[in-house]
Design a protein around this motif. Structure first.
Motif, PDB file in Angstrom:
ATOM      1  N   LEU A 248       0.833  -1.195   0.000  1.00  0.00           N
ATOM      2  CA  LEU A 248       0.000   0.000   0.000  1.00  0.00           C
ATOM      3  C   LEU A 248       0.872   1.252   0.000  1.00  0.00           C
ATOM      4  CD1 LEU A 248      -2.797   1.296   0.094  1.00  0.00           C
ATOM      5  CD2 LEU A 248      -2.720   1.080   2.604  1.00  0.00           C
ATOM      6  N   PHE A 249       1.948   1.250   0.783  1.00  0.00           N
ATOM      7  CA  PHE A 249       2.862   2.395   0.817  1.00  0.00           C
ATOM      8  C   PHE A 249       3.462   2.648  -0.565  1.00  0.00           C
ATOM      9  CE2 PHE A 249       7.213   4.041   1.361  1.00  0.00           C
ATOM     10  CZ  PHE A 249       6.903   5.289   1.891  1.00  0.00           C
ATOM     11  N   LYS A 250       3.880   1.594  -1.244  1.00  0.00           N
ATOM     12  CA  LYS A 250       4.462   1.745  -2.584  1.00  0.00           C
ATOM     13  C   LYS A 250       3.435   2.317  -3.569  1.00  0.00           C
ATOM     14  CE  LYS A 250       7.819  -1.943  -1.967  1.00  0.00           C
ATOM     15  NZ  LYS A 250       8.199  -3.314  -2.354  1.00  0.00           N
ATOM     16  N   GLU A 251       2.192   1.858  -3.471  1.00  0.00           N
ATOM     17  CA  GLU A 251       1.130   2.383  -4.341  1.00  0.00           C
ATOM     18  C   GLU A 251       0.934   3.875  -4.095  1.00  0.00           C
ATOM     19  OE1 GLU A 251      -2.548   0.274  -3.865  1.00  0.00           O
ATOM     20  OE2 GLU A 251      -1.561  -1.672  -4.050  1.00  0.00           O
ATOM     21  N   GLU A 252       0.881   4.255  -2.834  1.00  0.00           N
ATOM     22  CA  GLU A 252       0.652   5.662  -2.499  1.00  0.00           C
ATOM     23  C   GLU A 252       1.858   6.523  -2.857  1.00  0.00           C
ATOM     24  OE1 GLU A 252      -2.538   6.898  -1.546  1.00  0.00           O
ATOM     25  OE2 GLU A 252      -2.594   4.943  -2.522  1.00  0.00           O
ATOM     26  N   PHE A 253       3.062   6.003  -2.690  1.00  0.00           N
ATOM     27  CA  PHE A 253       4.269   6.735  -3.072  1.00  0.00           C
ATOM     28  C   PHE A 253       4.231   7.072  -4.568  1.00  0.00           C
ATOM     29  CE2 PHE A 253       8.582   6.921  -4.726  1.00  0.00           C
ATOM     30  CZ  PHE A 253       9.131   7.920  -3.920  1.00  0.00           C
ATOM     31  N   ALA A 254       3.778   6.130  -5.366  1.00  0.00           N
ATOM     32  CA  ALA A 254       3.722   6.337  -6.813  1.00  0.00           C
ATOM     33  C   ALA A 254       2.721   7.430  -7.196  1.00  0.00           C
ATOM     34  CB  ALA A 254       3.361   5.021  -7.514  1.00  0.00           C
ATOM     35  N   ARG A 255       1.776   7.739  -6.322  1.00  0.00           N
ATOM     36  CA  ARG A 255       0.753   8.760  -6.612  1.00  0.00           C
ATOM     37  C   ARG A 255       1.080  10.142  -6.033  1.00  0.00           C
ATOM     38  NH1 ARG A 255      -4.269   8.884  -5.523  1.00  0.00           N
ATOM     39  NH2 ARG A 255      -4.101   8.483  -3.295  1.00  0.00           N
ATOM     40  N   LEU A 256       2.184  10.268  -5.315  1.00  0.00           N
ATOM     41  CA  LEU A 256       2.495  11.529  -4.648  1.00  0.00           C
ATOM     42  C   LEU A 256       2.582  12.704  -5.611  1.00  0.00           C
ATOM     43  CD1 LEU A 256       5.294  10.506  -2.119  1.00  0.00           C
ATOM     44  CD2 LEU A 256       2.977  11.255  -1.568  1.00  0.00           C
ATOM     45  N   LYS A 257       2.011  13.812  -5.187  1.00  0.00           N
ATOM     46  CA  LYS A 257       2.136  15.074  -5.909  1.00  0.00           C
ATOM     47  C   LYS A 257       3.088  15.948  -5.098  1.00  0.00           C
ATOM     48  CE  LYS A 257      -0.249  19.210  -7.307  1.00  0.00           C
ATOM     49  NZ  LYS A 257      -1.341  20.088  -7.002  1.00  0.00           N
ATOM     50  N   ILE A 258       4.116  16.480  -5.735  1.00  0.00           N
ATOM     51  CA  ILE A 258       5.091  17.321  -5.047  1.00  0.00           C
ATOM     52  C   ILE A 258       4.526  18.733  -4.922  1.00  0.00           C
ATOM     53  CG2 ILE A 258       7.454  18.213  -5.065  1.00  0.00           C
ATOM     54  CD1 ILE A 258       7.098  15.131  -4.764  1.00  0.00           C
TER      55      ILE A 258
END
Length: 132
Positions: A40-50
């Motif tokens: 789940l962390f990896k999925e959310e990391f991939a969606r991060l907006k800077i």
């Protein structure tokens, strides 16, 4: 599980500063698959907006204190989201690689996040408050 989550649940935007990105990237690289919330962390990391550093107090970051409500159980809880080595259940310090830590990272107050846990059970939380 990624396909299940992507097709069943619309997820709120997740944010990070450029500084956060470097810290979180190192956790993604070390996460492996043994931590219960690693996928789940990896999925959310991939969606991060800077976003700009001045917006950092508005969303959950490493070290943030967060109040949230589990919408299934109606239980409210306050936790601090931390690196895995700093997690402490007695102090309500949760690892960002735990399912709840992975769900909270990058969210703003008011966001509702849904995901299926490892057993396929629907989890739904609402972020009530975020403190730096």
């Amino acid at each position: 599980m990624s396909a299940l989550n992507d097709t069943m649940f619309s997820r709120p935007q997740v944010q990070a500063t450029a500084t956060d990105l470097a810290r979180l990237r190192s956790l993604v690289q070390m996460a492996g698959t043994e931590a219960p919330g690693a996928d789940l962390f990896k999925e959310e990391f991939a969606r991060l907006k800077i976003v700009a550093d001045e917006l950092a107090e508005r969303f959950v970051r490493l070290g943030s204190r967060v109040s949230y409500r589990d919408l299934s159980t109606k239980r409210e809880r306050g936790v601090r989201v931390v690196r895995p080595e700093d997690a402490d259940a007695d102090g309500n310090w949760v690892s960002v690689l735990s399912p709840i830590g992975a769900a909270l990272i990058g969210l703003s107050a008011g966001a509702i996040f849904r995901w299926a846990d490892a057993d396929g059970r629907l989890r739904v939380i609402k972020v009530l408050d975020v403190e730096a």
